[in-house]
Design an enzyme around this catalytic site. Structure first.
Site, PDB file in Angstrom:
ATOM      1  N   HIS A  35       0.966  -1.461   0.130  1.00 18.50           N
ATOM      2  CA  HIS A  35      -0.081  -0.055   0.245  1.00 18.50           C
ATOM      3  C   HIS A  35       0.873   1.243   0.012  1.00 18.50           C
ATOM      4  O   HIS A  35       0.474   2.408  -0.439  1.00 18.50           O
ATOM      5  CB  HIS A  35      -0.677  -0.180   1.121  1.00 18.50           C
ATOM      6  CG  HIS A  35      -0.486   0.258   2.510  1.00 18.50           C
ATOM      7  ND1 HIS A  35      -0.078  -0.648   3.444  1.00 18.50           N
ATOM      8  CD2 HIS A  35      -0.076   1.434   3.311  1.00 18.50           C
ATOM      9  CE1 HIS A  35       0.239  -0.533   4.440  1.00 18.50           C
ATOM     10  NE2 HIS A  35       0.366   1.005   4.315  1.00 18.50           N
ATOM     11  N   SER A  69       4.145   2.109   8.468  1.00 16.92           N
ATOM     12  CA  SER A  69       3.756   1.205   7.212  1.00 16.92           C
ATOM     13  C   SER A  69       5.015   0.846   6.340  1.00 16.92           C
ATOM     14  O   SER A  69       5.728   1.902   6.173  1.00 16.92           O
ATOM     15  CB  SER A  69       2.643   1.541   6.517  1.00 16.92           C
ATOM     16  OG  SER A  69       1.476   1.742   6.973  1.00 16.92           O
ATOM     17  N   ASP A  93       1.103  -7.804   2.006  1.00 21.12           N
ATOM     18  CA  ASP A  93       1.425  -6.462   2.134  1.00 21.12           C
ATOM     19  C   ASP A  93       2.780  -6.169   1.667  1.00 21.12           C
ATOM     20  O   ASP A  93       3.338  -5.528   2.782  1.00 21.12           O
ATOM     21  CB  ASP A  93       0.630  -5.660   3.138  1.00 21.12           C
ATOM     22  CG  ASP A  93       0.412  -4.052   2.675  1.00 21.12           C
ATOM     23  OD1 ASP A  93       1.075  -3.883   1.975  1.00 21.12           O
ATOM     24  OD2 ASP A  93      -0.384  -3.524   3.486  1.00 21.12           O
TER      25      ASP A  93
END
Length: 710
Positions: free
Chosen positions: A84, A646, A220
């Site tokens: 992402h 992240s 991810d």
């Protein structure tokens, strides 16, 4: 999810609203010595006292993407981060004919690697130093706007001196409400290229439905590569550039983690609010967050409806929609989590104890009482203005209006000496500003932008007249929004870039309706900004003094604490572990069989056919986890993270790469305000699933060899 506190023992007794539990803490590298015994007891096998040394691995391998975290995994500048985190670059390079968001991307050779989205950067930390004295010089006796301006001038001078070194990006960040300041120097790598991303059915498996949820089966992860000029200097994209050679890269663990193992995460957490006052917590949770959640939900629904059935439009707004849905769901989780742990009541109780400590001693009351009363008044003033600010801020959803305002501000700032320009509008910002104008071309559809802007204007107009932007209302009076779009040339990149070289007089003479709107609203915007700066100067003085009281309060209790996250490099540690939730048992790992059970072949649960075939055949090779007897996909731990983490690398007790942090659980996101060990969990993609996908599913043997795996 950018500055680091390197100080002696006196600076390690840091205030926070609650005592740090064993797994709580977004620790500064300088604090490893202070918590060395705790980390050793938790399972760390490295020397904790040297773990925070920025000139040694593993920290020399950690990087920032300016919003996400990352790490070097090879001597050729290969950078691992979350899927992402590269979604914008996938979207930017995609088309209906080459839909990398859906199908994934793998460069077969270095020559096939694609330029990342304009504005993409990789930042490598080189130095961090205490500049508190230089930042506060001349500010002690100043108030309000004068204090703000002095701090800003000092900051600009420090950055200017640091950036006399070529290819460096420097910044000064505040800690403890401005009680301390540290300068960070980074090598800014401008040539960032997309190397590999698995299919959307891997990197975003489960989509919005599984976001912030457990069990999770999302791969991810993705890879960028950093490129530099042949002489090693940072340079814009060129076919002559070569892969960057980092000082260190993370070794891939030969054995993955198992339940109960020690893990740590290094990255750049964006913002936490754990040092906010109780009244700020009450306002956010009772007023601001509920409003923001409703606005984000409606915004996401509008994008869905406006792009439905149009693949090109869906691609154009994919990155925007993903961000909107992610934040909307996070706010929902924060609201639920706050209720679950009685956040506002606990904050009030903690603050009452702190205030009682001040009042218990006349000397402390004399030293801190006035600042505490002033901060209370300023918090009330800020809270009262914040909802209206949020509604006025919705006008920024109109991309052409936003571009026009930015361009006109750029023109006005260029008329000043560079040192006097507003941050973001200096010579150092020209490349990023140019790329900011370029990226719009792949994320803009006129009819959709017009409708989203119209919706934003309608919500803004629910404000009372005295809280609205008078110049904005006056300009739009009697005008048709469609006519503004039809009459503007700002929808084309060439025109936007052309305006970057024009003067304020050129803007005032323009007939472009969005340029005219930007000019018409500029003076009022500057007046509002001046008022904000006046308040910011007062808040900095009061909050920094109150934080001095909190420092003293913590020291009196012998606590070793950490400051709120502010985008600077931190690390956190914990255990691989599951938890029980209302009678349910959440195991620490999810497996390939669980992914297969979720797979429907449609929508958000549509893994690649080859992956499904391999799972059905149980073809896991050497990537099987012995304790599980199958292929792990994701795992949970107690490490303490937030947005900005992240893409943060997850390391085992020996500092080896075992995965990437990418999410939390919905009830745990309240940790931005208060960490609760009973509910807080971080979700990581397991390195074994990453490597298996690269090897068996996508044939990325070139990259595996580069990382020393094959």
């Amino acid at each position: 999810m950018k500055t680091i506190l390197r100080a002696g023992a006196s600076a390690l007794l840091l205030a926070a609203p609650a005592i740090a539990t064993a797994d709580e803490g977004m620790w500064l590298p300088s604090q490893t010595g202070a918590i060395a015994e705790e980390m050793k007891a938790a399972g760390l096998e490295l020397d904790a006292k040297t773990l925070g040394d920025l000139q040694r691995p593993p920290l020399t391998a950690i990087a920032s993407l300016g919003g996400c975290s990352a790490a070097f995994l090879s001597p050729q500048g290969l950078v691992a981060t979350n899927h992402h985190c590269v979604a914008g670059s996938l979207q930017y390079n995609s088309s209906p004919e080459n839909d990398y968001l859906t199908d994934g991307f793998l460069a077969k050779t270095l020559a096939d690697e694609l330029p990342a989205a304009p504005g993409s950067r990789i930042y490598v930390i080189e130095d961090l130093r205490d500049v508190t004295a230089a930042m506060l010089k001349g500010a002690d006796k100043l108030e309000g706007r004068a204090r703000y301006d002095r701090l800003q001038a000092n900051r600009t001078a420090l950055i200017e001196a640091c950036e006399k070194q070529a290819n460096r990006r420097c910044d000064v960040r505040a800690y403890f409400g401005g009680a301390q300041y540290w300068l960070q120097q980074q090598l800014e790598i401008q040539d960032v290229r997309l190397v590999y991303a698995p299919a959307g059915g891997v990197g975003n498996f489960g989509g919005e439905k599984d976001n912030w949820q457990w069990p999770r089966h999302t791969g991810d992860f993705s890879f960028y590569r950093a490129y530099v000029a042949p002489d090693g200097s940072s340079a814009a994209f060129s076919k002559d550039n070569v892969p960057f050679k980092p000082k260190a890269w993370l070794p891939i663990a030969k054995e993955g983690v198992k339940e109960g193992d020690f893990v740590m995460v290094a990255g750049f957490p964006g913002t936490t609010e754990r040092l906010r006052t109780a009244d700020e917590a009450r306002f956010y949770y009772e007023e601001l967050y509920p409003y923001q959640q409703r606005m984000l939900a409606e915004y996401g629904d509008s994008i869905d409806a406006l792009t439905a059935g149009n693949q090109a439009a869906t691609i154009a707004y994919a990155a925007t929609l993903q961000g909107v849905e992610n934040y909307e769901k996070k706010i929902a989780g924060q609201l639920a989590g706050a209720d679950a742990i009685s956040l506002t009541q606990k904050k009030a109780a903690e603050e009452a104890a702190f205030r009682a400590w001040i009042k218990a001693d006349p000397a402390r009351e004399a030293q801190y009482g006035a600042a505490l009363a002033e901060l209370d008044r300023l918090v009330a003033e800020t809270n009262a203005a914040s909802l209206a600010d949020a509604k006025r801020g919705l006008l920024g959803r109109g991309q052409l209006y936003g571009a026009a305002r930015t361009l006109y501000r750029w023109a006005n700032e260029q008329a000043k000496p560079d040192k006097d320009r507003e941050p973001g509008f200096q010579a150092r910002d020209k490349a990023l500003m140019t790329q900011r104008m370029q990226v719009i071309e792949r994320r803009y559809v006129e009819a959709i932008d017009q409708q989203l802007f119209a919706d934003a204007i309608a919500e803004y107009r629910t404000l009372p007249a005295d809280q609205r932007v008078k110049s904005f209302d006056a300009f739009l009076e009697g005008k048709d929004l469609a006519a503004l779009y039809a009459g503007s040339e700002l929808g084309t990149t060439a025109k936007r870039l052309e305006w970057m070289g024009k003067t304020p007089a050129d803007f005032k003479a323009s007939s472009d309706p969005f340029i005219q709107l930007a000019v018409a609203t500029y003076d009022e915007a500057m007046a509002a900004e001046a008022a904000d700066k006046e308040r910011a100067g007062r808040v900095q003085k009061a909050r920094s003094q109150v934080m001095a009281a909190r420092l003293a309060y913590a020291a009196s209790q012998g606590k070793t604490m950490y400051p709120d996250a502010n985008g600077s490099l931190r690390f956190t540690y914990g255990k691989v572990t599951g938890k029980t939730v209302d009678g349910q048992v959440w195991t620490a790992f999810t497996t390939a069989e669980g992914l297969l059970a979720k797979h429907t072949g449609r929508g958000e649960f549509d893994a690649p056919d080859k992956m499904i075939e391999l799972i059905k055949a149980k073809d896991y090779g050497s990537y099987t986890a012995p304790a599980l007897g199958t292929l792990p996909v994701d795992f949970m731990s107690t490490v303490d993270i937030t947005n900005g983490n992240s893409g943060s690398s997850t390391l085992n007790a020996r500092g080896e790469f075992v995965g990437l942090a990418f999410d939390g659980t919905i009830e745990g996101v309240v940790s931005d305000w208060m960490y609760d060990p009973k509910i807080n969990r971080t979700i990581h993609v397991d390195s074994r699933f990453m490597l298996w996908t690269m090897d068996k599913v996508d044939g990325a043997q070139r990259l595996l060899g580069e990382m020393g795996v094959k």
